[in-house]
Design a protein around this motif. Structure first.
Motif, PDB file in Angstrom:
ATOM      1  N   GLU A   1       0.835  -1.202   0.000  1.00  0.00           N
ATOM      2  CA  GLU A   1       0.000   0.000   0.000  1.00  0.00           C
ATOM      3  C   GLU A   1       0.867   1.247   0.000  1.00  0.00           C
ATOM      4  O   GLU A   1       1.944   1.265   0.579  1.00  0.00           O
ATOM      5  CB  GLU A   1      -0.911  -0.011   1.242  1.00  0.00           C
ATOM      6  N   ARG A   2       0.345   2.279  -0.684  1.00  0.00           N
ATOM      7  CA  ARG A   2       0.891   3.621  -0.537  1.00  0.00           C
ATOM      8  C   ARG A   2      -0.107   4.380   0.331  1.00  0.00           C
ATOM      9  O   ARG A   2      -1.237   4.628  -0.098  1.00  0.00           O
ATOM     10  CB  ARG A   2       1.042   4.298  -1.893  1.00  0.00           C
ATOM     11  N   SER A   3       0.294   4.681   1.559  1.00  0.00           N
ATOM     12  CA  SER A   3      -0.612   5.288   2.533  1.00  0.00           C
ATOM     13  C   SER A   3      -0.408   6.787   2.590  1.00  0.00           C
ATOM     14  O   SER A   3       0.716   7.271   2.460  1.00  0.00           O
ATOM     15  CB  SER A   3      -0.354   4.717   3.930  1.00  0.00           C
ATOM     16  N   ARG A   4      -1.503   7.500   2.805  1.00  0.00           N
ATOM     17  CA  ARG A   4      -1.446   8.953   2.962  1.00  0.00           C
ATOM     18  C   ARG A   4      -1.699   9.335   4.419  1.00  0.00           C
ATOM     19  O   ARG A   4      -2.571   8.763   5.072  1.00  0.00           O
ATOM     20  CB  ARG A   4      -2.488   9.627   2.067  1.00  0.00           C
ATOM     21  N   PHE A   5      -0.906  10.297   4.881  1.00  0.00           N
ATOM     22  CA  PHE A   5      -0.986  10.763   6.257  1.00  0.00           C
ATOM     23  C   PHE A   5      -1.081  12.280   6.275  1.00  0.00           C
ATOM     24  O   PHE A   5      -0.546  12.945   5.389  1.00  0.00           O
ATOM     25  CB  PHE A   5       0.268  10.348   7.037  1.00  0.00           C
ATOM     26  N   VAL A   6      -1.782  12.815   7.259  1.00  0.00           N
ATOM     27  CA  VAL A   6      -1.784  14.257   7.468  1.00  0.00           C
ATOM     28  C   VAL A   6      -1.470  14.531   8.938  1.00  0.00           C
ATOM     29  O   VAL A   6      -1.679  13.680   9.796  1.00  0.00           O
ATOM     30  CB  VAL A   6      -3.138  14.930   7.121  1.00  0.00           C
ATOM     31  N   ARG A   7      -0.981  15.753   9.182  1.00  0.00           N
ATOM     32  CA  ARG A   7      -0.717  16.157  10.550  1.00  0.00           C
ATOM     33  C   ARG A   7      -1.683  17.272  10.915  1.00  0.00           C
ATOM     34  O   ARG A   7      -1.719  18.318  10.267  1.00  0.00           O
ATOM     35  CB  ARG A   7       0.730  16.617  10.718  1.00  0.00           C
ATOM     36  N   ASP A   8      -2.480  17.023  11.932  1.00  0.00           N
ATOM     37  CA  ASP A   8      -3.479  17.965  12.433  1.00  0.00           C
ATOM     38  C   ASP A   8      -3.072  18.383  13.833  1.00  0.00           C
ATOM     39  O   ASP A   8      -2.947  17.520  14.703  1.00  0.00           O
ATOM     40  CB  ASP A   8      -4.852  17.267  12.524  1.00  0.00           C
ATOM     41  N   ALA A   9      -2.872  19.699  14.034  1.00  0.00           N
ATOM     42  CA  ALA A   9      -2.510  20.208  15.365  1.00  0.00           C
ATOM     43  C   ALA A   9      -1.360  19.398  15.973  1.00  0.00           C
ATOM     44  O   ALA A   9      -1.379  19.048  17.148  1.00  0.00           O
ATOM     45  CB  ALA A   9      -3.731  20.197  16.297  1.00  0.00           C
ATOM     46  N   GLY A  10      -0.384  19.076  15.125  1.00  0.00           N
ATOM     47  CA  GLY A  10       0.826  18.427  15.616  1.00  0.00           C
ATOM     48  C   GLY A  10       0.758  16.915  15.712  1.00  0.00           C
ATOM     49  O   GLY A  10       1.741  16.272  16.059  1.00  0.00           O
ATOM     50  N   THR A  11      -0.397  16.321  15.411  1.00  0.00           N
ATOM     51  CA  THR A  11      -0.549  14.864  15.524  1.00  0.00           C
ATOM     52  C   THR A  11      -0.734  14.237  14.150  1.00  0.00           C
ATOM     53  O   THR A  11      -1.579  14.685  13.373  1.00  0.00           O
ATOM     54  CB  THR A  11      -1.777  14.522  16.400  1.00  0.00           C
ATOM     55  N   TRP A  12       0.063  13.225  13.865  1.00  0.00           N
ATOM     56  CA  TRP A  12      -0.065  12.518  12.589  1.00  0.00           C
ATOM     57  C   TRP A  12      -1.241  11.555  12.608  1.00  0.00           C
ATOM     58  O   TRP A  12      -1.469  10.866  13.602  1.00  0.00           O
ATOM     59  CB  TRP A  12       1.214  11.730  12.283  1.00  0.00           C
ATOM     60  N   PHE A  13      -1.967  11.527  11.463  1.00  0.00           N
ATOM     61  CA  PHE A  13      -3.079  10.592  11.293  1.00  0.00           C
ATOM     62  C   PHE A  13      -2.941   9.869   9.954  1.00  0.00           C
ATOM     63  O   PHE A  13      -2.491  10.456   8.968  1.00  0.00           O
ATOM     64  CB  PHE A  13      -4.428  11.327  11.253  1.00  0.00           C
ATOM     65  N   TYR A  14      -3.392   8.620   9.934  1.00  0.00           N
ATOM     66  CA  TYR A  14      -3.552   7.883   8.686  1.00  0.00           C
ATOM     67  C   TYR A  14      -4.834   8.361   8.015  1.00  0.00           C
ATOM     68  O   TYR A  14      -5.868   8.499   8.669  1.00  0.00           O
ATOM     69  CB  TYR A  14      -3.652   6.387   8.996  1.00  0.00           C
ATOM     70  N   VAL A  15      -4.782   8.660   6.713  1.00  0.00           N
ATOM     71  CA  VAL A  15      -5.988   9.092   5.996  1.00  0.00           C
ATOM     72  C   VAL A  15      -6.552   7.942   5.162  1.00  0.00           C
ATOM     73  O   VAL A  15      -7.658   7.454   5.408  1.00  0.00           O
ATOM     74  CB  VAL A  15      -5.703  10.306   5.092  1.00  0.00           C
ATOM     75  N   ASP A  16      -5.797   7.513   4.170  1.00  0.00           N
ATOM     76  CA  ASP A  16      -6.229   6.389   3.341  1.00  0.00           C
ATOM     77  C   ASP A  16      -5.029   5.912   2.527  1.00  0.00           C
ATOM     78  O   ASP A  16      -3.919   6.427   2.689  1.00  0.00           O
ATOM     79  CB  ASP A  16      -7.413   6.768   2.436  1.00  0.00           C
ATOM     80  N   GLY A  17      -5.268   4.950   1.667  1.00  0.00           N
ATOM     81  CA  GLY A  17      -4.137   4.437   0.899  1.00  0.00           C
ATOM     82  C   GLY A  17      -4.594   3.752  -0.380  1.00  0.00           C
ATOM     83  O   GLY A  17      -5.768   3.402  -0.527  1.00  0.00           O
ATOM     84  N   ASP A  18      -3.668   3.619  -1.304  1.00  0.00           N
ATOM     85  CA  ASP A  18      -3.909   2.870  -2.536  1.00  0.00           C
ATOM     86  C   ASP A  18      -3.237   1.504  -2.386  1.00  0.00           C
ATOM     87  O   ASP A  18      -2.021   1.421  -2.240  1.00  0.00           O
ATOM     88  CB  ASP A  18      -3.286   3.597  -3.734  1.00  0.00           C
ATOM     89  N   VAL A  19      -4.063   0.476  -2.423  1.00  0.00           N
ATOM     90  CA  VAL A  19      -3.535  -0.881  -2.321  1.00  0.00           C
ATOM     91  C   VAL A  19      -3.009  -1.290  -3.687  1.00  0.00           C
ATOM     92  O   VAL A  19      -3.650  -1.059  -4.711  1.00  0.00           O
ATOM     93  CB  VAL A  19      -4.621  -1.859  -1.837  1.00  0.00           C
ATOM     94  N   ARG A  20      -1.810  -1.838  -3.719  1.00  0.00           N
ATOM     95  CA  ARG A  20      -1.217  -2.299  -4.965  1.00  0.00           C
ATOM     96  C   ARG A  20      -1.212  -3.822  -4.961  1.00  0.00           C
ATOM     97  O   ARG A  20      -1.132  -4.429  -3.902  1.00  0.00           O
ATOM     98  CB  ARG A  20       0.205  -1.773  -5.104  1.00  0.00           C
ATOM     99  N   SER A  21      -1.277  -4.400  -6.138  1.00  0.00           N
ATOM    100  CA  SER A  21      -1.246  -5.858  -6.166  1.00  0.00           C
ATOM    101  C   SER A  21       0.128  -6.321  -6.637  1.00  0.00           C
ATOM    102  O   SER A  21       0.931  -5.534  -7.091  1.00  0.00           O
ATOM    103  CB  SER A  21      -2.326  -6.390  -7.097  1.00  0.00           C
TER     104      SER A  21
END
Ligand code: ZN
Length: 130
Positions: free
Chosen positions: A110-130
């Protein structure tokens, strides 16, 4: 999971000096990659609450069921883009290997996307590769 056990994310550090303090809420992940590793370890250690807590509220599932009988055996980080202490977004590409109780072996890439909100990292979503 015992603090002296080798951390499932395979940094080589004991769990108590790697992902353990993140799972317990004692520290937060400084980078997207650190969050990614701790989420992988949470899958391996069955820490479903941590997985939900580190999922961005905009994409967080209502409930989260971990696959019963699945053992996560290895994590390979293939690459990262941004996601550092001074970024607000980042991507981590990885492959995770598992084995199920019935002997099935598989992997998740997977290629996962993350964002940082108010200093805290969160997982957003990802593209699963086969
Ligand atoms: Zn770890």
């Amino acid at each position: 999971m015992d603090d002296a056990t080798r951390c499932p994310c395979l940094t080589g550090l004991p769990y108590g000096e790697c992902c353990g303090p993140l799972h317990r809420g004692e520290r937060s992940a400084p980078t997207a990659e650190a969050l990614m590793r701790s989420r992988y370890s949470a899958f391996a250690a069955g820490e479903a609450d941590y997985l939900r807590a580190t999922w961005h509220p905009s994409t967080r599932p209502g409930s989260l069921e971990l696959e019963p009988g699945r053992r996560w055996r290895r994590l390979d980080i293939l690459g990262t883009r941004a996601g550092g202490p001074f970024d607000d977004a980042g991507e981590v590409e990885f492959v995770a290997f598992f084995a199920d109780d019935d002997g099935t072996r598989g992997q998740l890439a997977e290629r996962s996307r993350f964002v940082r909100d108010a200093g805290t990292w969160f997982y957003v979503d990802g593209d699963v590769r086969s």
